[in-house]
Design a protein around this motif. Sequence first.
Motif, PDB file in Angstrom:
ATOM      1  N   ASP A 113       0.869  -1.183   0.000  1.00 26.69           N
ATOM      2  CA  ASP A 113       0.000   0.000   0.000  1.00 26.69           C
ATOM      3  C   ASP A 113       0.904   1.231   0.000  1.00 26.69           C
ATOM      4  OD1 ASP A 113      -3.115   0.846   1.249  1.00 26.69           O
ATOM      5  OD2 ASP A 113      -1.473   2.291   1.217  1.00 26.69           O
ATOM      6  N   SER A 114       0.842   2.034  -1.036  1.00 27.87           N
ATOM      7  CA  SER A 114       1.777   3.146  -1.188  1.00 27.87           C
ATOM      8  C   SER A 114       1.656   4.172  -0.069  1.00 27.87           C
ATOM      9  CB  SER A 114       1.568   3.821  -2.545  1.00 27.87           C
ATOM     10  OG  SER A 114       0.281   4.428  -2.621  1.00 27.87           O
ATOM     11  N   ALA A 115       0.427   4.438   0.388  1.00 28.70           N
ATOM     12  CA  ALA A 115       0.242   5.439   1.452  1.00 28.70           C
ATOM     13  C   ALA A 115       0.844   4.948   2.759  1.00 28.70           C
ATOM     14  CB  ALA A 115      -1.244   5.741   1.630  1.00 28.70           C
ATOM     15  N   PHE A 116       0.591   3.671   3.099  1.00 32.09           N
ATOM     16  CA  PHE A 116       1.158   3.116   4.322  1.00 32.09           C
ATOM     17  C   PHE A 116       2.679   3.037   4.223  1.00 32.09           C
ATOM     18  CE2 PHE A 116      -2.631   2.812   6.246  1.00 32.09           C
ATOM     19  CZ  PHE A 116      -3.475   1.742   5.954  1.00 32.09           C
ATOM     20  N   PHE A 117       3.186   2.694   3.038  1.00 30.70           N
ATOM     21  CA  PHE A 117       4.626   2.574   2.830  1.00 30.70           C
ATOM     22  C   PHE A 117       5.327   3.911   3.042  1.00 30.70           C
ATOM     23  CE2 PHE A 117       8.577   1.183   1.296  1.00 30.70           C
ATOM     24  CZ  PHE A 117       9.010   1.982   0.261  1.00 30.70           C
ATOM     25  N   THR A 118       4.824   4.964   2.384  1.00 31.86           N
ATOM     26  CA  THR A 118       5.446   6.278   2.540  1.00 31.86           C
ATOM     27  C   THR A 118       5.246   6.819   3.950  1.00 31.86           C
ATOM     28  OG1 THR A 118       3.437   7.285   1.615  1.00 31.86           O
ATOM     29  CG2 THR A 118       5.271   6.880   0.108  1.00 31.86           C
ATOM     30  N   GLY A 119       4.092   6.501   4.569  1.00 28.58           N
ATOM     31  CA  GLY A 119       3.862   6.920   5.948  1.00 28.58           C
ATOM     32  C   GLY A 119       4.848   6.281   6.906  1.00 28.58           C
ATOM     33  N   ALA A 120       5.192   5.014   6.672  1.00 30.22           N
ATOM     34  CA  ALA A 120       6.156   4.315   7.522  1.00 30.22           C
ATOM     35  C   ALA A 120       7.540   4.934   7.388  1.00 30.22           C
ATOM     36  CB  ALA A 120       6.189   2.834   7.157  1.00 30.22           C
ATOM     37  N   ILE A 121       7.912   5.305   6.161  1.00 32.98           N
ATOM     38  CA  ILE A 121       9.220   5.929   5.963  1.00 32.98           C
ATOM     39  C   ILE A 121       9.271   7.303   6.629  1.00 32.98           C
ATOM     40  CG2 ILE A 121      10.695   6.981   4.186  1.00 32.98           C
ATOM     41  CD1 ILE A 121      10.171   4.573   2.454  1.00 32.98           C
ATOM     42  N   ARG A 166       0.671  -9.964  -4.218  1.00 32.66           N
ATOM     43  CA  ARG A 166      -0.714 -10.365  -4.483  1.00 32.66           C
ATOM     44  C   ARG A 166      -1.650  -9.151  -4.515  1.00 32.66           C
ATOM     45  NH1 ARG A 166      -1.338 -15.895  -3.631  1.00 32.66           N
ATOM     46  NH2 ARG A 166       0.670 -16.873  -4.091  1.00 32.66           N
ATOM     47  N   ASP A 167      -1.421  -8.194  -3.598  1.00 33.20           N
ATOM     48  CA  ASP A 167      -2.293  -7.016  -3.474  1.00 33.20           C
ATOM     49  C   ASP A 167      -1.475  -5.748  -3.682  1.00 33.20           C
ATOM     50  OD1 ASP A 167      -4.090  -8.463  -0.666  1.00 33.20           O
ATOM     51  OD2 ASP A 167      -4.333  -8.739  -2.831  1.00 33.20           O
ATOM     52  N   LEU A 168      -2.025  -4.792  -4.432  1.00 31.91           N
ATOM     53  CA  LEU A 168      -1.375  -3.510  -4.674  1.00 31.91           C
ATOM     54  C   LEU A 168      -2.402  -2.399  -4.540  1.00 31.91           C
ATOM     55  CD1 LEU A 168       1.124  -1.873  -5.599  1.00 31.91           C
ATOM     56  CD2 LEU A 168       0.349  -2.229  -7.953  1.00 31.91           C
ATOM     57  N   ASP A 169      -2.093  -1.401  -3.707  1.00 33.44           N
ATOM     58  CA  ASP A 169      -2.991  -0.267  -3.498  1.00 33.44           C
ATOM     59  C   ASP A 169      -2.172   1.010  -3.662  1.00 33.44           C
ATOM     60  OD1 ASP A 169      -5.443   0.610  -0.904  1.00 33.44           O
ATOM     61  OD2 ASP A 169      -4.936   1.514  -2.822  1.00 33.44           O
ATOM     62  N   LEU A 170      -2.446   1.765  -4.708  1.00 29.17           N
ATOM     63  CA  LEU A 170      -1.767   3.035  -4.956  1.00 29.17           C
ATOM     64  C   LEU A 170      -2.708   4.185  -4.621  1.00 29.17           C
ATOM     65  CD1 LEU A 170       0.037   2.336  -8.358  1.00 29.17           C
ATOM     66  CD2 LEU A 170       0.897   2.037  -6.026  1.00 29.17           C
ATOM     67  N   ASP A 183       6.338   6.161  -7.477  1.00 32.60           N
ATOM     68  CA  ASP A 183       6.384   5.602  -8.825  1.00 32.60           C
ATOM     69  C   ASP A 183       6.972   4.200  -8.721  1.00 32.60           C
ATOM     70  OD1 ASP A 183       7.815   6.674 -12.025  1.00 32.60           O
ATOM     71  OD2 ASP A 183       6.479   5.027 -11.461  1.00 32.60           O
ATOM     72  N   ILE A 184       6.113   3.209  -8.556  1.00 34.55           N
ATOM     73  CA  ILE A 184       6.604   1.855  -8.335  1.00 34.55           C
ATOM     74  C   ILE A 184       7.245   1.274  -9.588  1.00 34.55           C
ATOM     75  CG2 ILE A 184       4.900   1.419  -6.546  1.00 34.55           C
ATOM     76  CD1 ILE A 184       3.366  -0.261  -8.604  1.00 34.55           C
ATOM     77  N   PHE A 202      -6.560   1.574  -7.147  1.00 39.15           N
ATOM     78  CA  PHE A 202      -5.928   2.865  -7.393  1.00 39.15           C
ATOM     79  C   PHE A 202      -6.873   3.968  -6.941  1.00 39.15           C
ATOM     80  CE2 PHE A 202      -3.128   5.895  -8.813  1.00 39.15           C
ATOM     81  CZ  PHE A 202      -3.613   6.713  -9.822  1.00 39.15           C
ATOM     82  N   ASP A 203      -6.463   4.729  -5.938  1.00 41.46           N
ATOM     83  CA  ASP A 203      -7.279   5.820  -5.401  1.00 41.46           C
ATOM     84  C   ASP A 203      -6.701   7.138  -5.892  1.00 41.46           C
ATOM     85  OD1 ASP A 203      -7.345   4.039  -2.297  1.00 41.46           O
ATOM     86  OD2 ASP A 203      -8.793   3.990  -3.935  1.00 41.46           O
ATOM     87  N   TYR A 204      -7.417   7.783  -6.802  1.00 37.76           N
ATOM     88  CA  TYR A 204      -6.977   9.069  -7.349  1.00 37.76           C
ATOM     89  C   TYR A 204      -8.152  10.030  -7.300  1.00 37.76           C
ATOM     90  CZ  TYR A 204      -4.891  12.520 -10.481  1.00 37.76           C
ATOM     91  OH  TYR A 204      -4.382  13.671 -11.000  1.00 37.76           O
TER      92      TYR A 204
END
Length: 538
Positions: A113-121, A166-170, A183-184, A202-204
């Motif tokens: 999950d891109s939001a969780f990933f960037t939030g963790a960093i 298996r799961d991808l959430d952008l 940008d994965i 994809f949430d845009y």
Amino acid sequence: MTVAIEENTLQNLIPTPLTFDCFEETLSHLIDSPKTLYSCILVNRLWCRTAIPLLWSHPFEVHGFGERSSDIIQTYISCLPEDERQLLIDEGLDLPPSTPLLFDYSKYLQSFDSAFFTGAIMSWLTTRANYRLESDKDEEDPDLYTYTYLVQLIGNLLFSHSKGLRDLDLVHFGDDDDSLITDIATFDDASKALSRLEKFQFDYSAQKGVRELVIVEFWSPYVAEILFNSLICQWKSLTYLRFHQLDKDQFRLLLPILPTLINLETLQFLGFNSENENDDMIKSLLDISNEPINIKHLYYHFIDERLHLDAQNFIIPILQMSNNNLRTLYLDDVTPFLIQQIGINCRYLTHLSLTVTPEIPDLLFSLLISLQNLVHFSLYSNSTECTFSSTDSLIQFSEAIPECLKYFGFKLDFESLILGFFLKQCKAKLQVLAIYRSEFVDAAFLDELIKYAKEVGSLKKIMINWDGVIGGKTDDDTSDDLYYGDDEFENGEDGVRERIEILKTMVNVVYNIVDPSHPFSGPSMEYIDPWNQDITLS
């Protein structure tokens, strides 16, 4: 380190008559219960090797934002090759020495999950990163630069080591916000990592339907102003809002926004940060907005001793704007003046949790008398001295407990004599007693609980928090009669086991009351964290 286990050894470790495939399938059903999986990895080698991939298949969804998520990034940094760790050091980061890991945690990721990933960093940069700035870099923004670099480095690690996501959430928060876009496609081996994808989201949008929002850090004052203004677009949908370490200027931006959020129910602050708060701060903040707010649940938890300040300067404006709408209030670092303001502005509370120091202020007695809807009350004090200044103050406290109270939790200097006196004087017929300091739980203490359960008859549950102490004995005590497990208290000093058995025939006895998902079940945020350490196998 690779651990080799022979096939016949595997069979001995698997509970018969389960086959290994059945055993693996059974544990897979615990994938959304990290605390249970963490317990599984402590059983033996096989359980650990089976549970670890499940724990690390979707770590960002469990701790995507907040301080806990920084430990996930710290572990992934430990998985980096030494030359890539050196690149981070060359960029000015002081990293702890690299230690060998038993597992390559990066290869188990299956959900990104891109939001969780960037939030963790961002959380790692906020709570764990230490910079060594060179003189020619003083005018640069090391956080923003290092954030971009770290996203790429950890992204490369995860995608190149992955056996297939298996799961991808952008997530993209809007046309004007590019700060969190990941940008994965630029990550190493991205096509291979995505070749087995089963679910893509994809949430845009401008995010006009946000219900829950957690803000860990603001990169600059300009970002803070933009974000607070954007909250107005969520005036109808937002129900939960949490901030980490807000400073005074950010708090000023927040106050006039709160009345517009008509469905906001829960507001949580994890620490405040202000170097120049003063006596005029409350008045100046109240001048910003005196419109009422609709929140029902307010939490403040103090998380950093290094940034100690008087939290009442932030909390009192919220209380005064709450217009007696609050039903739940959880506050650390409570002062007498803050207690007075609670009595004025929070008359209809049903759940109240306060941390006082060093002793209970007399104003608390008047507050409790006035709260005629209170059903849940927790009181904490970290002082090692007696909580009550005199017998009269203990009497006042006992008699102030409203008759409607059902749950009483306490982390106080409450020995058996004090407990017995309190229970005798208290007019409420308590259904739950939660004891957050187990060192006082000896035979005499349990006698008072048995006596209350028999005479009053209302008690249904007793919860005793495990904090490493049993009946006055600590973890350092190596005597044989100490036992660490589900029955911590049953093998303690003489008479404790027998009294526990008697209590169990009368009420439900629970030894672990810490539940981080529910602020009123025990001391907040004190639980074993599976992301904070590598596992040592014996």
